[in-house]
Design a protein around this motif. Sequence first.
Motif, PDB file in Angstrom:
ATOM      1  N   PRO A 113       0.882  -1.264  -0.133  1.00  0.00           N
ATOM      2  CA  PRO A 113      -0.019  -0.151   0.007  1.00  0.00           C
ATOM      3  C   PRO A 113       0.823   1.279   0.073  1.00  0.00           C
ATOM      4  O   PRO A 113       2.205   1.195   0.288  1.00  0.00           O
ATOM      5  N   PRO A 114       0.384   2.447  -0.154  1.00  0.00           N
ATOM      6  CA  PRO A 114       1.018   3.818  -0.305  1.00  0.00           C
ATOM      7  C   PRO A 114       1.504   3.989   1.203  1.00  0.00           C
ATOM      8  O   PRO A 114       0.817   3.822   2.131  1.00  0.00           O
ATOM      9  N   ALA A 115       2.708   4.561   1.430  1.00  0.00           N
ATOM     10  CA  ALA A 115       3.233   4.788   2.647  1.00  0.00           C
ATOM     11  C   ALA A 115       2.318   5.715   3.486  1.00  0.00           C
ATOM     12  O   ALA A 115       2.470   5.564   4.730  1.00  0.00           O
ATOM     13  N   THR A 116       1.831   6.377   2.694  1.00  0.00           N
ATOM     14  CA  THR A 116       0.819   7.721   3.341  1.00  0.00           C
ATOM     15  C   THR A 116      -0.229   7.096   4.438  1.00  0.00           C
ATOM     16  O   THR A 116      -0.560   7.575   5.241  1.00  0.00           O
ATOM     17  N   LEU A 117      -0.670   5.580   3.743  1.00  0.00           N
ATOM     18  CA  LEU A 117      -1.644   4.996   4.838  1.00  0.00           C
ATOM     19  C   LEU A 117      -1.087   4.086   5.571  1.00  0.00           C
ATOM     20  O   LEU A 117      -2.092   3.866   6.543  1.00  0.00           O
ATOM     21  N   THR A 118       0.104   3.779   5.723  1.00  0.00           N
ATOM     22  CA  THR A 118       0.715   2.877   6.718  1.00  0.00           C
ATOM     23  C   THR A 118       1.593   3.656   7.631  1.00  0.00           C
ATOM     24  O   THR A 118       2.112   3.002   8.537  1.00  0.00           O
ATOM     25  N   ARG A 119       2.106   4.766   7.473  1.00  0.00           N
ATOM     26  CA  ARG A 119       3.413   5.302   8.189  1.00  0.00           C
ATOM     27  C   ARG A 119       2.875   5.262   9.639  1.00  0.00           C
ATOM     28  O   ARG A 119       3.667   4.832  10.619  1.00  0.00           O
ATOM     29  N   GLU A 120       1.897   6.206   9.975  1.00  0.00           N
ATOM     30  CA  GLU A 120       1.358   6.210  11.237  1.00  0.00           C
ATOM     31  C   GLU A 120       1.188   4.872  11.834  1.00  0.00           C
ATOM     32  O   GLU A 120       1.371   4.920  13.085  1.00  0.00           O
ATOM     33  N   LEU A 121       0.460   3.993  11.041  1.00  0.00           N
ATOM     34  CA  LEU A 121      -0.161   2.630  11.769  1.00  0.00           C
ATOM     35  C   LEU A 121       1.214   2.010  12.245  1.00  0.00           C
ATOM     36  O   LEU A 121       1.384   1.187  13.403  1.00  0.00           O
TER      37      LEU A 121
ATOM     38  N   ARG B 170       4.312   3.274  12.897  1.00  0.00           N
ATOM     39  CA  ARG B 170       4.975   3.994  14.258  1.00  0.00           C
ATOM     40  C   ARG B 170       4.225   3.449  15.715  1.00  0.00           C
ATOM     41  O   ARG B 170       4.910   3.021  16.570  1.00  0.00           O
ATOM     42  N   GLU B 171       2.718   3.569  15.252  1.00  0.00           N
ATOM     43  CA  GLU B 171       2.032   3.065  16.679  1.00  0.00           C
ATOM     44  C   GLU B 171       2.247   1.651  16.839  1.00  0.00           C
ATOM     45  O   GLU B 171       2.419   1.436  18.112  1.00  0.00           O
ATOM     46  N   TYR B 172       2.375   0.919  15.951  1.00  0.00           N
ATOM     47  CA  TYR B 172       2.460  -0.685  15.945  1.00  0.00           C
ATOM     48  C   TYR B 172       3.634  -0.892  16.566  1.00  0.00           C
ATOM     49  O   TYR B 172       3.767  -1.494  17.669  1.00  0.00           O
ATOM     50  N   ARG B 173       4.840  -0.250  16.431  1.00  0.00           N
ATOM     51  CA  ARG B 173       6.100  -0.510  17.125  1.00  0.00           C
ATOM     52  C   ARG B 173       6.044   0.089  18.333  1.00  0.00           C
ATOM     53  O   ARG B 173       6.757  -0.470  19.306  1.00  0.00           O
ATOM     54  N   ALA B 174       5.534   1.235  18.636  1.00  0.00           N
ATOM     55  CA  ALA B 174       5.390   1.666  20.118  1.00  0.00           C
ATOM     56  C   ALA B 174       4.777   0.985  20.932  1.00  0.00           C
ATOM     57  O   ALA B 174       5.203   0.440  22.219  1.00  0.00           O
ATOM     58  N   VAL B 175       3.642   0.204  20.676  1.00  0.00           N
ATOM     59  CA  VAL B 175       2.831  -0.763  21.249  1.00  0.00           C
ATOM     60  C   VAL B 175       3.635  -1.978  21.637  1.00  0.00           C
ATOM     61  O   VAL B 175       3.820  -2.283  22.746  1.00  0.00           O
ATOM     62  N   VAL B 176       4.319  -2.511  20.611  1.00  0.00           N
ATOM     63  CA  VAL B 176       5.221  -3.586  20.913  1.00  0.00           C
ATOM     64  C   VAL B 176       6.418  -3.236  21.854  1.00  0.00           C
ATOM     65  O   VAL B 176       6.758  -4.266  22.750  1.00  0.00           O
ATOM     66  N   ASP B 177       6.865  -2.232  21.436  1.00  0.00           N
ATOM     67  CA  ASP B 177       7.847  -1.973  22.587  1.00  0.00           C
ATOM     68  C   ASP B 177       7.608  -1.989  24.153  1.00  0.00           C
ATOM     69  O   ASP B 177       8.125  -2.332  25.000  1.00  0.00           O
ATOM     70  N   GLU B 178       6.430  -1.311  24.348  1.00  0.00           N
ATOM     71  CA  GLU B 178       5.715  -1.200  25.763  1.00  0.00           C
ATOM     72  C   GLU B 178       5.515  -2.643  26.457  1.00  0.00           C
ATOM     73  O   GLU B 178       5.957  -2.976  27.455  1.00  0.00           O
TER      74      GLU B 178
ATOM     75  N   PHE C 294      -5.147  -6.196  18.522  1.00  0.00           N
ATOM     76  CA  PHE C 294      -4.752  -7.171  19.125  1.00  0.00           C
ATOM     77  C   PHE C 294      -3.628  -6.767  20.112  1.00  0.00           C
ATOM     78  O   PHE C 294      -3.600  -6.938  21.352  1.00  0.00           O
ATOM     79  N   GLN C 295      -2.671  -6.045  19.702  1.00  0.00           N
ATOM     80  CA  GLN C 295      -1.554  -5.815  20.546  1.00  0.00           C
ATOM     81  C   GLN C 295      -1.917  -4.719  21.714  1.00  0.00           C
ATOM     82  O   GLN C 295      -1.415  -4.723  22.763  1.00  0.00           O
ATOM     83  N   GLN C 296      -2.866  -3.691  21.375  1.00  0.00           N
ATOM     84  CA  GLN C 296      -3.280  -2.780  22.245  1.00  0.00           C
ATOM     85  C   GLN C 296      -4.066  -3.456  23.401  1.00  0.00           C
ATOM     86  O   GLN C 296      -3.933  -3.096  24.588  1.00  0.00           O
ATOM     87  N   ASP C 297      -4.898  -4.301  23.092  1.00  0.00           N
ATOM     88  CA  ASP C 297      -5.628  -5.249  24.301  1.00  0.00           C
ATOM     89  C   ASP C 297      -4.681  -5.837  25.045  1.00  0.00           C
ATOM     90  O   ASP C 297      -5.069  -5.914  26.187  1.00  0.00           O
ATOM     91  N   ARG C 298      -3.784  -6.605  24.452  1.00  0.00           N
ATOM     92  CA  ARG C 298      -2.589  -7.162  25.311  1.00  0.00           C
ATOM     93  C   ARG C 298      -1.786  -6.145  26.016  1.00  0.00           C
ATOM     94  O   ARG C 298      -1.743  -6.728  27.280  1.00  0.00           O
TER      95      ARG C 298
END
Length: 407
Positions: free
Chosen positions: A97-105, A107-115, A173-177
Motif C-alpha cells: 500500500p502507499p506509505a501515506t496509509l501505513t506510516r502512522e500505523l 509507528r504506533e504498532y512498533r510503539a505498542v510492541v515496545d511497551e 490485538f497488541q493494544q488489548d494485550r
Amino acid sequence: MNRLRIIPLDDTVVFPGMPVTLPVDVGGDDRVLLVPRRDNTYSKVGIVADVSERVRLAGRGVAVSLTGLHRVVLGGASADQDGVLRVDYEARPDQIPPATLTRELEREYRAVVDEILELRGDDGRIRAFVRSITDTGALADTAGYSPDFTFAQKLQLLETFDVVERLKLALQFQQDRLAELQVRKRIHDGVEDGAQKQQREYFLRRQMEAIRKELGESDGSIAEEYRGKLADAGMPDAVSEERLDPVHARTVLDADHEGLEDVKRRITEYLAVRKLRTDRGMTDTRRSGAILTLIGPPGTGKTSIGESIARATGRQFVRMSLGGVRDEAEIRGHRRTYIGALPGRLVRALRDAGTMNPVIMLDEVDKIGADWRGDPSAALLEVLDPAQNHAFRDHYLDVELDLSQVL
C-alpha cells in the motif's frame, strides 16, 4: 491454478516468513501448502512454504524445515496416483500500500510492541527484530509470533489479505494485550507494596516494643495500643441487651419448628437457669459461658434452631461453616508478617455481628480436617472451653478477646 501437497496444521497458524519444523514426510516436493485446521475443519486460506531442509529422526522418522512464503486461497482437492492429497490454490501475495496509509500505523504498532516487550522484560533482541522489518505486511504478521494470542485471533490475521486492514487488526490485538499486561502489573505492584508495608510495620512494632521495654512502658500506653488494634480491625466494643424470657423463647421456638420437644425443653431450661441466676443477683463470671451442642442428620433444623435462639434472646446471629477447613489460621488468624494476612473467622464473625455477645453457629464441626498447616480442632478447644475462651488470642490482632459472652 497451481497445485501442491497439503500439510494440515492442527491448532497452529504459520505466517509468511515464519520458519517451522514439522515431523512429516513431504516426499520429493520442494514446496507444500500449510493449512490451519481445528476440529477437522480447514481454513480457506493457507501458506505456501518452501522446504529448506530434510532431517532424519531416530527410529526412521523424518522431519522437514519449512519457511512460509505467501498467502493462498484454497481450491479443489484430490489425491494423485500415489494417494497424496493435493490442493489447487490461487496465490495472494501482499499488495504494497502507499506509505501515506501505513506510516502512522507502523509507528504506533512498533510503539505498542515496545511497551509490551518492556513489561515482559525483553533483552532487546525481539525489539531489534521488529525494528528491522520494513515491509508493512510482514510487520503486521509479527503478531502471529505472540504466544498470547488465540488460534482464532491468529487465523483472523492470516485470512486478512488487505495489508492496511491487517495492520489495524494486529495493532488492536497488541493494544488489548498491552492493557491486560498493564492491569496485571498494577495488581502485582499493589500486592508487593502491601507486603512491603506489612513487613515494615511488623519490624517497626518490634522496635517499638523493644524501646517500650527499655523505658518501662506504662500500662496505659499498652492499653492504648490494644484499643488501636481493635479499632483498625473494626471490632465492636459493646454487647447487645439480652432478653432472658423462657416463655417468650418457647413461643418463638414453637412458632419456628414443629416437634423437637427435647431440644426446645433443653434450650428453655438453659434460659430459665440464666434468668433465675440474674434474679437472685448471681453475676456471671468470665468462666460462666455456655456451649450448646446440636447433633443430628442434615436437614433436621440445627441451623434454624440457632437462628431461633438468637431471635428469642435478642442477640445477633452469625453462622460459621467449618466443613473442609484444614488451616489453623482460619480459627486463630494469620500473623501480620504473611502476605494477605487476615483475622480469624471468629474475629470476623464478631465484626460482622457488631456486638461482643452474638449467637455464633459453628456448623459442620465434625467435618474439620487437619494437615501440615495445623489442626483447626485443637484451636477450637480454646474457643469452646469456658475456662479458656475469656482470653482467646487472635494471631492477627495479637490481643486477648473475651468470648465468654458469646453463645
